[in-house]
Design an enzyme around this catalytic site. Structure first.
Site, PDB file in Angstrom:
ATOM      1  N   ARG A 224       0.849  -1.187   0.000  1.00 30.27           N
ATOM      2  CA  ARG A 224       0.000   0.000   0.000  1.00 30.27           C
ATOM      3  C   ARG A 224       0.888   1.242   0.000  1.00 30.27           C
ATOM      4  NH1 ARG A 224      -3.601  -2.450  -1.735  1.00 30.27           N
ATOM      5  NH2 ARG A 224      -5.653  -2.844  -0.844  1.00 30.27           N
ATOM      6  N   HIS A 272      -1.593   0.501  -9.919  1.00 32.78           N
ATOM      7  CA  HIS A 272      -2.253  -0.445  -9.002  1.00 32.78           C
ATOM      8  C   HIS A 272      -2.863  -1.621  -9.777  1.00 32.78           C
ATOM      9  CE1 HIS A 272      -4.316  -0.792  -4.821  1.00 32.78           C
ATOM     10  NE2 HIS A 272      -4.218  -1.981  -5.389  1.00 32.78           N
TER      11      HIS A 272
END
Ligand code: NDP
Ligand code: OXD
Length: 309
Positions: A224, A272
């Protein structure tokens, strides 16, 4: 009772027929069509808007349609008494390992250096180590980290893993907890982060920890964005402490067009995509979580809210 499904518009198009086939006769509410909120007892969600879950008074189970639950539990109004199940899907695990192996190989074989040389029509060789001489450290040695670690090990890399609790993985040295962090950093010429974002991992990759890596190390962040202090990464690249960074996750997503990462010659940005949820295979895990819940069984992939993952 009804099942709320909240995902992006494109993902909903995939989930809708799969869910209707796997759970025939169930009353599905595909967001934003909520109907009576009091009729919903199960929510299948990816990045729900703050307040959505707390607005469902009869909610009993939350199933995350992704592996990382941070976007669900950071909502201050999130109903903390409810069970949350995260997604574990072998297809996703394999996809993540493909990404990690691909990026580690690129860094190991100096892909950025040779691409830059090609743009300058420059024919120049650099010394090349063998995989066995390249120590790779994986922060977050859970479902995804261990699979990627085993595949890197099979390619010959000198892999080690770091987790919160101690692990015993054949042929891979492991480190655990705060006490093990500096040791794995000190040995990692390529550092892969597959950490979830929690209060303990927030900003964990910072000036102090990046300085513990061998000089010229490279990092791959697929966990993350919040685990990495972006300004500290830029400073470490500028000083030569780091040679490169591959980043798939960011503090702000999408990464703003004027962000310095986009144009940095030693940063690789991907949007992502390391391991997207694949509804066609993930449906099995979702149905299993609902089945376990409705049978009153322990929920296999229930997250621990106190740990935050
Ligand atoms: P797991 O829960 O299986 O693994 C998490 C690992 O992190 C565990 O080994 C855990 O330790 C370790 N960990 C957590 N907190 C700490 C800490 N404070 N100190 C040391 N170790 C810690 O999760 P997954 O492997 O399934 O997923 C990991 C993350 O990958 C997700 O949370 C998500 O953020 C990210 N992800 C990114 C994707 C992408 O496309 N970029 C796709 C999918 C996931 P322990 O084993 O002791 O519990
Ligand atoms: C996930 C992700 O956590 O896509 O599943 O990042």
């Amino acid at each position: 009772m009804a099942i709320l499904v909240r995902a992006g518009a494109k993902a909903l198009d995939s989930w809708r027929p799969l869910l209707e086939t796997a759970l025939p006769g169930r009353d599905f509410r595909f967001f934003p069509e909520l109907g009576d909120p009091a009729a919903i007892d199960i929510a299948l969600v990816w990045q729900p808007e703050p307040g959505l879950l707390s607005g469902l008074p009869k909610l009993e189970l939350i199933v995350c349609l992704g592996a990382g639950v941070d976007a669900i539990i950071r909502d201050p109004s999130f109903p903390r008494h409810l069970p949350v199940v995260r997604l574990v899907d072998p297809y996703m695990t394999a996809a993540m390992s493909e990404y990690v192996v691909f990026q580690v190989l690129c860094l190991h074989r100096q892909g950025l250096v040779y691409s830059a040389q090609q743009r300058r029509s420059e024919w120049r060789e650099h010394p090349q180590k063998n995989a066995g001489e390249r120590p790779v450290g994986i922060l977050g040695f859970g479902t995804l980290g261990q699979d990627a670690g085993k595949k890197l090990k099979a390619l010959g890399f000198d892999v080690a893993g770091w987790s919160r609790s101690a692990k015993n993985v054949p042929c891979i040295p492991t480190y655990a907890g705060a006490a093990g962090l500096d040791a794995i950093l000190a040995r990692s010429e390529i550092l892969v982060s597959l950490l979830p974002l929690t209060r303990d991992t927030d900003g964990l990759l910072n000036a102090r920890t990046l300085a513990r890596l061998p000089r010229g190390a490279a990092i791959v962040n697929v966990g993350r964005g919040g685990t990495l202090i972006e300004a500290d990464l830029l400073a470490a690249l500028d000083s030569g402490q780091l040679s490169a960074a591959v980043l798939d996750v960011f503090h702000t997503e999408p990464l703003p067009p004027d962000h310095p990462f986009w144009r940095h010659p030693r940063i690789v940005v991907t949007p992502h995509i390391a391991a997207d949820t694949h509804p066609a295979t993930a449906i099995a895990a979702v149905v299993e979580a609902i089945r376990e819940f409705e049978a009153g069984l322990p929920l296999t992939n229930r997250i621990d809210l106190d740990r935050g993952y």
